[in-house]
Design an enzyme around this catalytic site. Structure first.
Site, PDB file in Angstrom:
ATOM      1  N   THR A  13      68.486  36.178  55.672  1.00  0.00           N
ATOM      2  CA  THR A  13      67.361  35.479  55.049  1.00  0.00           C
ATOM      3  C   THR A  13      67.822  34.371  54.104  1.00  0.00           C
ATOM      4  OG1 THR A  13      66.266  37.611  55.088  1.00  0.00           O
ATOM      5  CG2 THR A  13      65.235  35.920  53.742  1.00  0.00           C
ATOM      6  N   GLU A 190      62.289  47.740  50.739  1.00  0.00           N
ATOM      7  CA  GLU A 190      63.227  48.028  51.832  1.00  0.00           C
ATOM      8  C   GLU A 190      62.948  49.423  52.387  1.00  0.00           C
ATOM      9  OE1 GLU A 190      66.044  46.047  52.452  1.00  0.00           O
ATOM     10  OE2 GLU A 190      66.025  44.717  50.715  1.00  0.00           O
ATOM     11  N   LYS A 205      71.831  43.272  37.415  1.00  0.00           N
ATOM     12  CA  LYS A 205      71.481  41.935  36.922  1.00  0.00           C
ATOM     13  C   LYS A 205      71.560  41.858  35.394  1.00  0.00           C
ATOM     14  CE  LYS A 205      68.510  41.246  40.967  1.00  0.00           C
ATOM     15  NZ  LYS A 205      67.164  41.490  41.515  1.00  0.00           N
TER      16      LYS A 205
HETATM   17  N1  HSE Z   1      65.611  43.642  45.849  1.00  0.00           N
HETATM   18  C1  HSE Z   1      65.529  42.706  44.787  1.00  0.00           C
HETATM   19  C2  HSE Z   1      64.124  42.692  44.233  1.00  0.00           C
HETATM   20  C3  HSE Z   1      65.880  41.302  45.170  1.00  0.00           C
HETATM   21  O1  HSE Z   1      63.266  43.448  44.656  1.00  0.00           O
HETATM   22  O2  HSE Z   1      63.876  41.918  43.320  1.00  0.00           O
HETATM   23  C4  HSE Z   1      67.339  41.113  45.302  1.00  0.00           C
HETATM   24  O3  HSE Z   1      68.020  41.472  44.155  1.00  0.00           O
END
Ligand code: HSE
Length: 440
Positions: A13, A190, A205
Protein backbone atom coordinates in the site's frame (compact mmCIF):
# COMPACT_ATOMS: atom_id res chain seq x y z
CA UNK A 1 22.01 16.53 -12.83
CA UNK A 2 21.23 12.82 -12.94
CA UNK A 3 18.22 11.96 -10.76
CA UNK A 4 19.00 10.34 -7.41
CA UNK A 5 18.21 6.65 -7.67
CA UNK A 6 15.99 4.92 -5.17
CA UNK A 7 15.46 1.22 -4.53
CA UNK A 8 12.20 0.15 -2.91
CA UNK A 9 11.92 -2.95 -0.71
CA UNK A 10 8.25 -3.99 -0.58
CA UNK A 11 5.64 -2.39 -2.81
CA UNK A 12 2.38 -2.78 -0.91
CA UNK A 13 0.00 0.00 0.00
CA UNK A 14 2.62 2.58 1.04
CA UNK A 15 5.13 1.57 -1.65
CA UNK A 16 2.54 2.00 -4.41
CA UNK A 17 1.52 5.36 -2.98
CA UNK A 18 5.15 6.45 -2.89
CA UNK A 19 5.71 5.43 -6.50
CA UNK A 20 2.53 7.15 -7.69
CA UNK A 21 3.01 10.43 -5.79
CA UNK A 22 6.66 10.67 -6.85
CA UNK A 23 5.57 10.31 -10.44
CA UNK A 24 2.55 12.59 -10.26
CA UNK A 25 4.35 15.45 -8.48
CA UNK A 26 7.79 14.91 -9.95
CA UNK A 27 8.16 18.46 -11.20
CA UNK A 28 7.39 20.08 -7.84
CA UNK A 29 9.48 17.50 -5.98
CA UNK A 30 12.44 18.07 -8.28
CA UNK A 31 12.02 21.82 -7.89
CA UNK A 32 12.21 21.46 -4.12
CA UNK A 33 14.95 18.82 -3.94
CA UNK A 34 17.14 20.44 -6.58
CA UNK A 35 17.38 17.14 -8.37
CA UNK A 36 15.04 14.46 -9.72
CA UNK A 37 14.17 11.50 -7.49
CA UNK A 38 13.41 8.21 -9.25
CA UNK A 39 12.51 4.76 -8.04
CA UNK A 40 14.53 2.66 -10.45
CA UNK A 41 14.45 -0.75 -8.77
CA UNK A 42 11.87 -2.59 -6.69
CA UNK A 43 12.08 -5.83 -4.72
CA UNK A 44 8.90 -7.67 -3.92
CA UNK A 45 8.01 -11.34 -3.51
CA UNK A 46 5.14 -10.89 -5.96
CA UNK A 47 7.15 -9.73 -8.98
CA UNK A 48 4.24 -9.76 -11.45
CA UNK A 49 2.01 -7.60 -9.25
CA UNK A 50 4.89 -5.23 -8.47
CA UNK A 51 5.73 -4.90 -12.17
CA UNK A 52 2.10 -4.07 -12.92
CA UNK A 53 2.27 -1.20 -10.37
CA UNK A 54 5.52 0.35 -11.62
CA UNK A 55 5.31 -0.41 -15.34
CA UNK A 56 7.95 -1.86 -17.63
CA UNK A 57 10.66 0.82 -17.14
CA UNK A 58 11.42 -0.09 -13.53
CA UNK A 59 13.44 -3.21 -12.74
CA UNK A 60 11.58 -5.56 -10.40
CA UNK A 61 13.27 -8.44 -8.59
CA UNK A 62 12.21 -10.83 -5.85
CA UNK A 63 15.49 -10.50 -3.95
CA UNK A 64 15.88 -7.42 -1.76
CA UNK A 65 19.64 -8.00 -1.55
CA UNK A 66 19.91 -7.40 -5.31
CA UNK A 67 18.62 -3.85 -4.71
CA UNK A 68 21.10 -3.28 -1.89
CA UNK A 69 23.94 -4.64 -4.02
CA UNK A 70 23.13 -2.35 -6.97
CA UNK A 71 25.86 0.34 -7.01
CA UNK A 72 23.56 2.80 -8.83
CA UNK A 73 21.07 2.91 -5.95
CA UNK A 74 21.65 5.84 -3.57
CA UNK A 75 18.68 5.43 -1.22
CA UNK A 76 16.88 2.28 -0.06
CA UNK A 77 13.27 2.55 1.13
CA UNK A 78 12.37 -0.26 3.52
CA UNK A 79 8.63 -0.94 3.59
CA UNK A 80 8.68 -4.59 4.62
CA UNK A 81 7.96 -4.04 8.32
CA UNK A 82 8.70 -6.07 11.44
CA UNK A 83 11.95 -6.80 13.27
CA UNK A 84 13.11 -9.85 11.29
CA UNK A 85 14.37 -9.64 7.72
CA UNK A 86 13.75 -5.88 7.71
CA UNK A 87 16.43 -5.39 10.38
CA UNK A 88 18.98 -7.45 8.45
CA UNK A 89 18.23 -5.58 5.22
CA UNK A 90 18.41 -2.12 6.81
CA UNK A 91 21.78 -2.96 8.40
CA UNK A 92 23.03 -4.41 5.10
CA UNK A 93 21.90 -1.32 3.20
CA UNK A 94 23.73 0.90 5.70
CA UNK A 95 26.85 -1.28 5.43
CA UNK A 96 26.63 -0.89 1.65
CA UNK A 97 26.68 2.91 2.12
CA UNK A 98 23.03 3.49 1.17
CA UNK A 99 20.84 6.03 2.89
CA UNK A 100 17.69 4.41 4.28
CA UNK A 101 14.10 5.62 4.48
CA UNK A 102 11.78 3.48 6.57
CA UNK A 103 8.24 3.51 7.93
CA UNK A 104 9.18 0.73 10.35
CA UNK A 105 8.38 2.04 13.84
CA UNK A 106 8.69 -1.40 15.44
CA UNK A 107 12.22 -1.87 14.11
CA UNK A 108 13.44 1.56 15.20
CA UNK A 109 11.70 1.56 18.60
CA UNK A 110 13.36 -1.75 19.47
CA UNK A 111 16.66 -1.67 17.55
CA UNK A 112 17.05 2.06 16.86
CA UNK A 113 20.19 2.49 18.97
CA UNK A 114 22.03 -0.15 16.96
CA UNK A 115 20.71 1.08 13.61
CA UNK A 116 21.43 4.79 14.19
CA UNK A 117 24.92 3.99 15.47
CA UNK A 118 25.64 1.89 12.37
CA UNK A 119 24.36 4.69 10.14
CA UNK A 120 26.43 7.36 11.90
CA UNK A 121 29.56 5.20 11.67
CA UNK A 122 28.98 4.75 7.95
CA UNK A 123 28.06 8.40 7.35
CA UNK A 124 24.58 7.65 5.99
CA UNK A 125 21.13 8.86 7.02
CA UNK A 126 18.22 6.77 8.30
CA UNK A 127 15.02 8.78 7.89
CA UNK A 128 11.75 7.72 9.46
CA UNK A 129 9.10 10.44 9.17
CA UNK A 130 6.57 7.82 8.00
CA UNK A 131 7.09 5.72 11.13
CA UNK A 132 5.11 8.06 13.40
CA UNK A 133 1.61 9.33 12.66
CA UNK A 134 1.76 8.59 8.91
CA UNK A 135 1.32 11.80 6.95
CA UNK A 136 1.69 14.21 9.90
CA UNK A 137 5.23 15.65 9.76
CA UNK A 138 5.69 15.21 13.50
CA UNK A 139 9.30 14.01 13.39
CA UNK A 140 10.22 17.13 11.42
CA UNK A 141 8.24 19.30 13.84
CA UNK A 142 9.83 17.84 16.97
CA UNK A 143 13.33 17.55 15.59
CA UNK A 144 13.57 20.84 13.74
CA UNK A 145 10.53 23.09 14.14
CA UNK A 146 10.64 22.96 17.95
CA UNK A 147 14.41 22.82 18.24
CA UNK A 148 14.54 26.03 20.31
CA UNK A 149 12.40 24.49 23.02
CA UNK A 150 12.83 22.48 26.13
CA UNK A 151 10.01 20.10 25.37
CA UNK A 152 7.93 19.30 28.46
CA UNK A 153 5.46 16.74 27.22
CA UNK A 154 3.91 15.05 24.19
CA UNK A 155 0.51 13.34 24.08
CA UNK A 156 -0.82 11.81 20.92
CA UNK A 157 -3.55 9.80 19.30
CA UNK A 158 -1.09 7.82 17.20
CA UNK A 159 -3.05 4.72 16.31
CA UNK A 160 -5.93 5.15 13.89
CA UNK A 161 -7.38 1.67 14.37
CA UNK A 162 -8.01 2.17 18.06
CA UNK A 163 -9.24 5.74 17.61
CA UNK A 164 -11.74 4.44 15.05
CA UNK A 165 -12.90 1.75 17.48
CA UNK A 166 -13.23 4.21 20.39
CA UNK A 167 -15.15 6.67 18.20
CA UNK A 168 -17.58 3.94 17.14
CA UNK A 169 -18.00 2.71 20.73
CA UNK A 170 -18.90 6.25 21.80
CA UNK A 171 -21.16 7.08 18.85
CA UNK A 172 -23.09 3.82 18.89
CA UNK A 173 -22.88 2.86 22.58
CA UNK A 174 -21.35 -0.50 21.64
CA UNK A 175 -18.79 -2.62 23.47
CA UNK A 176 -15.25 -3.20 22.25
CA UNK A 177 -15.69 -6.74 20.84
CA UNK A 178 -18.67 -5.79 18.68
CA UNK A 179 -16.92 -2.74 17.20
CA UNK A 180 -13.67 -4.61 16.59
CA UNK A 181 -15.51 -7.20 14.49
CA UNK A 182 -17.20 -4.46 12.48
CA UNK A 183 -13.88 -2.61 12.04
CA UNK A 184 -12.30 -5.80 10.71
CA UNK A 185 -15.21 -6.34 8.33
CA UNK A 186 -14.80 -2.78 6.99
CA UNK A 187 -11.00 -3.12 6.69
CA UNK A 188 -10.25 -0.53 9.40
CA UNK A 189 -8.64 -3.19 11.60
CA UNK A 190 -6.20 -5.91 10.56
CA UNK A 191 -7.18 -9.59 10.68
CA UNK A 192 -4.62 -9.80 13.54
CA UNK A 193 -5.14 -6.46 15.29
CA UNK A 194 -3.01 -7.31 18.37
CA UNK A 195 -0.33 -4.60 17.95
CA UNK A 196 -2.99 -1.93 17.47
CA UNK A 197 -5.55 -2.86 20.14
CA UNK A 198 -2.97 -3.77 22.78
CA UNK A 199 -1.25 -0.39 22.39
CA UNK A 200 2.05 -1.79 21.05
CA UNK A 201 1.97 0.18 17.79
CA UNK A 202 1.31 3.42 19.69
CA UNK A 203 4.11 2.55 22.13
CA UNK A 204 6.57 2.11 19.27
CA UNK A 205 5.65 5.57 18.01
CA UNK A 206 5.74 7.38 21.35
CA UNK A 207 9.09 5.73 22.11
CA UNK A 208 10.53 7.39 19.02
CA UNK A 209 8.98 10.78 19.83
CA UNK A 210 10.24 10.56 23.41
CA UNK A 211 13.81 9.94 22.28
CA UNK A 212 13.69 12.94 19.94
CA UNK A 213 11.98 15.25 22.42
CA UNK A 214 14.16 14.50 25.43
CA UNK A 215 17.47 13.42 23.93
CA UNK A 216 17.38 9.90 25.37
CA UNK A 217 18.01 6.56 23.61
CA UNK A 218 15.04 4.71 22.09
CA UNK A 219 13.86 2.37 24.86
CA UNK A 220 10.69 0.55 23.89
CA UNK A 221 11.31 -2.00 26.64
CA UNK A 222 10.82 0.75 29.25
CA UNK A 223 7.42 1.87 27.92
CA UNK A 224 4.27 1.07 29.87
CA UNK A 225 1.77 -0.39 27.39
CA UNK A 226 -1.96 -0.90 27.96
CA UNK A 227 -4.49 -1.25 25.14
CA UNK A 228 -8.22 -0.72 24.82
CA UNK A 229 -9.47 -4.31 25.01
CA UNK A 230 -10.92 -3.99 28.51
CA UNK A 231 -12.85 -0.77 27.91
CA UNK A 232 -16.62 -1.00 28.11
CA UNK A 233 -19.33 1.20 26.64
CA UNK A 234 -20.36 2.09 30.22
CA UNK A 235 -17.02 3.77 30.95
CA UNK A 236 -17.21 5.80 27.78
CA UNK A 237 -20.71 6.94 28.78
CA UNK A 238 -19.79 7.81 32.37
CA UNK A 239 -16.68 9.67 31.21
CA UNK A 240 -18.93 11.69 28.90
CA UNK A 241 -21.27 12.54 31.76
CA UNK A 242 -18.27 13.88 33.67
CA UNK A 243 -17.11 16.01 30.72
CA UNK A 244 -14.41 13.70 29.34
CA UNK A 245 -13.70 11.53 26.30
CA UNK A 246 -11.61 8.35 26.43
CA UNK A 247 -8.71 8.20 23.97
CA UNK A 248 -5.78 5.83 23.62
CA UNK A 249 -2.90 8.23 24.18
CA UNK A 250 0.83 7.82 23.80
CA UNK A 251 2.24 10.09 26.51
CA UNK A 252 5.80 11.09 27.29
CA UNK A 253 6.69 13.73 29.87
CA UNK A 254 9.73 15.27 31.42
CA UNK A 255 9.56 15.24 35.24
CA UNK A 256 12.20 16.06 37.86
CA UNK A 257 12.55 12.31 38.59
CA UNK A 258 12.85 11.15 34.98
CA UNK A 259 10.91 10.59 31.78
CA UNK A 260 7.40 9.17 31.67
CA UNK A 261 6.76 6.89 28.68
CA UNK A 262 3.36 5.29 28.54
CA UNK A 263 0.41 4.23 26.39
CA UNK A 264 -3.00 3.64 27.91
CA UNK A 265 -6.66 4.64 27.56
CA UNK A 266 -6.94 8.15 28.97
CA UNK A 267 -9.76 10.46 29.99
CA UNK A 268 -9.25 13.81 28.25
CA UNK A 269 -11.46 16.87 28.85
CA UNK A 270 -14.09 16.89 26.07
CA UNK A 271 -13.34 20.55 25.35
CA UNK A 272 -9.75 19.85 24.25
CA UNK A 273 -9.29 19.77 20.47
CA UNK A 274 -7.56 16.40 20.71
CA UNK A 275 -10.61 14.91 22.45
CA UNK A 276 -12.56 15.66 19.26
CA UNK A 277 -10.25 13.79 16.90
CA UNK A 278 -12.54 11.11 15.55
CA UNK A 279 -12.34 7.98 13.42
CA UNK A 280 -8.99 6.83 12.10
CA UNK A 281 -7.41 10.30 12.31
CA UNK A 282 -4.25 10.95 14.34
CA UNK A 283 -3.24 14.01 16.36
CA UNK A 284 -0.21 14.87 18.46
CA UNK A 285 0.10 17.60 21.09
CA UNK A 286 3.58 18.79 22.00
CA UNK A 287 4.32 21.33 24.71
CA UNK A 288 7.54 23.32 24.63
CA UNK A 289 8.66 25.93 27.15
CA UNK A 290 8.92 28.67 24.54
CA UNK A 291 6.14 27.81 22.10
CA UNK A 292 3.55 26.56 24.58
CA UNK A 293 1.15 23.84 23.45
CA UNK A 294 1.06 22.89 19.77
CA UNK A 295 -1.22 20.42 17.97
CA UNK A 296 -0.65 18.46 14.76
CA UNK A 297 -3.53 16.64 13.05
CA UNK A 298 -3.89 14.45 10.01
CA UNK A 299 -4.08 10.96 8.57
CA UNK A 300 -1.90 8.50 10.44
CA UNK A 301 -1.97 5.75 7.84
CA UNK A 302 -2.95 4.99 4.28
CA UNK A 303 -1.22 4.86 0.94
CA UNK A 304 -0.62 8.47 -0.09
CA UNK A 305 -0.62 10.09 3.38
CA UNK A 306 2.24 7.78 4.39
CA UNK A 307 3.87 8.25 0.98
CA UNK A 308 3.83 11.99 1.70
CA UNK A 309 6.12 11.34 4.69
CA UNK A 310 8.35 8.85 2.82
CA UNK A 311 8.91 11.35 0.01
CA UNK A 312 9.64 14.19 2.43
CA UNK A 313 12.49 12.01 3.71
CA UNK A 314 13.67 11.33 0.16
CA UNK A 315 13.79 15.08 -0.50
CA UNK A 316 15.71 15.72 2.74
CA UNK A 317 18.27 13.07 1.87
CA UNK A 318 18.59 14.37 -1.69
CA UNK A 319 19.33 17.85 -0.36
CA UNK A 320 21.73 16.71 2.36
CA UNK A 321 23.54 13.64 1.10
CA UNK A 322 26.47 15.64 -0.23
CA UNK A 323 26.68 17.73 2.95
CA UNK A 324 29.25 17.00 5.63
CA UNK A 325 27.66 14.49 8.01
CA UNK A 326 28.11 16.96 10.88
CA UNK A 327 25.84 19.44 9.07
CA UNK A 328 22.92 17.02 8.85
CA UNK A 329 20.06 16.90 11.34
CA UNK A 330 20.95 14.19 13.90
CA UNK A 331 18.77 11.06 13.76
CA UNK A 332 17.36 11.69 17.23
CA UNK A 333 17.53 15.52 17.13
CA UNK A 334 20.44 15.64 19.61
CA UNK A 335 24.03 14.97 18.58
CA UNK A 336 25.03 11.42 19.57
CA UNK A 337 27.37 12.70 22.31
CA UNK A 338 24.53 14.81 23.78
CA UNK A 339 22.15 11.86 24.28
CA UNK A 340 21.51 11.64 28.03
CA UNK A 341 20.88 8.73 30.35
CA UNK A 342 17.90 10.39 32.06
CA UNK A 343 15.95 7.40 33.37
CA UNK A 344 12.55 6.33 32.05
CA UNK A 345 10.29 6.01 35.09
CA UNK A 346 8.57 2.78 36.03
CA UNK A 347 4.77 3.11 35.80
CA UNK A 348 4.55 2.84 39.61
CA UNK A 349 6.44 6.17 39.81
CA UNK A 350 4.17 8.03 37.38
CA UNK A 351 1.94 10.69 38.91
CA UNK A 352 -1.46 11.23 37.30
CA UNK A 353 -5.15 11.46 38.15
CA UNK A 354 -7.67 8.65 37.83
CA UNK A 355 -11.18 7.58 36.90
CA UNK A 356 -12.35 4.64 38.99
CA UNK A 357 -15.54 2.65 38.47
CA UNK A 358 -16.69 0.32 41.20
CA UNK A 359 -19.68 -2.00 40.99
CA UNK A 360 -20.85 -2.09 44.58
CA UNK A 361 -23.71 -3.43 46.69
CA UNK A 362 -26.29 -0.65 46.99
CA UNK A 363 -26.17 -0.53 50.80
CA UNK A 364 -25.70 2.13 53.46
CA UNK A 365 -22.07 2.97 54.21
CA UNK A 366 -20.50 1.46 51.08
CA UNK A 367 -19.47 4.78 49.55
CA UNK A 368 -18.13 5.95 52.93
CA UNK A 369 -15.88 2.86 53.16
CA UNK A 370 -14.51 3.38 49.66
CA UNK A 371 -13.85 7.08 50.08
CA UNK A 372 -12.44 6.38 53.56
CA UNK A 373 -9.79 4.09 52.07
CA UNK A 374 -8.86 6.77 49.53
CA UNK A 375 -8.63 9.37 52.31
CA UNK A 376 -6.41 7.08 54.41
CA UNK A 377 -4.12 6.66 51.39
CA UNK A 378 -3.90 10.44 51.01
CA UNK A 379 -5.66 10.36 47.63
CA UNK A 380 -7.84 13.40 47.09
CA UNK A 381 -11.22 13.00 45.35
CA UNK A 382 -12.18 15.41 42.59
CA UNK A 383 -15.72 14.19 41.75
CA UNK A 384 -18.09 11.32 42.50
CA UNK A 385 -20.94 10.05 40.34
CA UNK A 386 -23.37 7.39 41.47
CA UNK A 387 -25.50 5.72 38.88
CA UNK A 388 -29.20 5.63 39.73
CA UNK A 389 -30.06 2.16 41.03
CA UNK A 390 -33.15 1.95 38.81
CA UNK A 391 -30.96 2.22 35.70
CA UNK A 392 -29.64 -1.25 36.50
CA UNK A 393 -32.29 -3.84 35.83
CA UNK A 394 -32.98 -7.44 36.78
CA UNK A 395 -30.77 -9.26 39.27
CA UNK A 396 -28.36 -6.33 39.39
CA UNK A 397 -31.02 -4.03 40.87
CA UNK A 398 -29.36 -4.24 44.30
CA UNK A 399 -26.09 -3.05 42.82
CA UNK A 400 -24.89 0.34 41.72
CA UNK A 401 -21.92 1.85 39.89
CA UNK A 402 -19.85 4.41 41.76
CA UNK A 403 -17.54 6.51 39.61
CA UNK A 404 -14.77 8.49 41.28
CA UNK A 405 -12.40 11.01 39.75
CA UNK A 406 -9.27 11.64 41.79
CA UNK A 407 -6.65 14.36 41.88
CA UNK A 408 -3.04 13.51 41.06
CA UNK A 409 -1.31 10.77 43.00
CA UNK A 410 1.54 8.32 42.39
CA UNK A 411 0.50 5.12 40.62
CA UNK A 412 2.04 2.99 43.39
CA UNK A 413 -0.20 4.71 45.95
CA UNK A 414 -3.24 4.17 43.74
CA UNK A 415 -2.35 0.49 43.24
CA UNK A 416 -2.25 -0.04 46.99
CA UNK A 417 -5.58 1.76 47.52
CA UNK A 418 -7.19 -0.22 44.69
CA UNK A 419 -6.13 -3.51 46.30
CA UNK A 420 -7.76 -2.44 49.58
CA UNK A 421 -10.97 -1.30 47.88
CA UNK A 422 -11.12 -4.49 45.82
CA UNK A 423 -10.93 -6.56 49.01
CA UNK A 424 -14.12 -4.99 50.42
CA UNK A 425 -16.95 -7.58 50.32
CA UNK A 426 -19.31 -4.90 49.00
CA UNK A 427 -17.15 -4.30 45.90
CA UNK A 428 -18.65 -6.90 43.61
CA UNK A 429 -16.58 -6.79 40.40
CA UNK A 430 -13.01 -5.95 39.39
CA UNK A 431 -12.57 -2.18 39.70
CA UNK A 432 -12.03 -0.30 36.44
CA UNK A 433 -9.17 2.21 36.60
CA UNK A 434 -8.53 4.63 33.73
CA UNK A 435 -5.90 7.34 33.92
CA UNK A 436 -6.85 10.97 33.31
CA UNK A 437 -4.86 13.83 31.80
CA UNK A 438 -5.98 17.47 31.67
CA UNK A 439 -3.48 18.36 28.88
CA UNK A 440 -3.77 21.98 29.95
N1 HSE B 1 -1.90 0.37 12.27
C1 HSE B 1 -1.59 1.74 12.46
C2 HSE B 1 -2.84 2.49 12.85
C3 HSE B 1 -1.01 2.41 11.26
O1 HSE B 1 -3.90 1.92 13.01
O2 HSE B 1 -2.75 3.69 13.04
C4 HSE B 1 0.41 2.06 11.06
O3 HSE B 1 1.18 2.33 12.17
Amino acid sequence: MKPIQVGLLGIGTVGSGTFNVLKRNQQDIQGRAGRGIEITMVADLDVARAQSVVGPDVKVVNDARAVIANPDIDIVIELIGGYGIAKALVLEAIAAGKHVVTANKALLAVHGTEIFAAASAKGVMVAFEAAVAGGIPIIKALREGLTANRIQWIAGIINGTTNFILSEMRDKGLDFDVVLKEAQRLGYAEADPTFDIEGVDAAHKVTLMSAIAFGIPVQFDKAYVEGITKLGAADIKYAEQLGYRIKLLGITKRTPAGIELRVHPTLVPAKRLIANVEGAMNAVMAHGDAVGTTLYYGKGAGSEPTASAVIADLVDITRLHTADAAQRVPHLAFQPDAISNTPVLAMSEVVTSYYLRLRVADEAGVLAKVTGLLAEAGISIDAVLQREADEISGEAATQTDVIILTHDCAEAKMNAALAQMQALPTVLQPITRIRKEELA
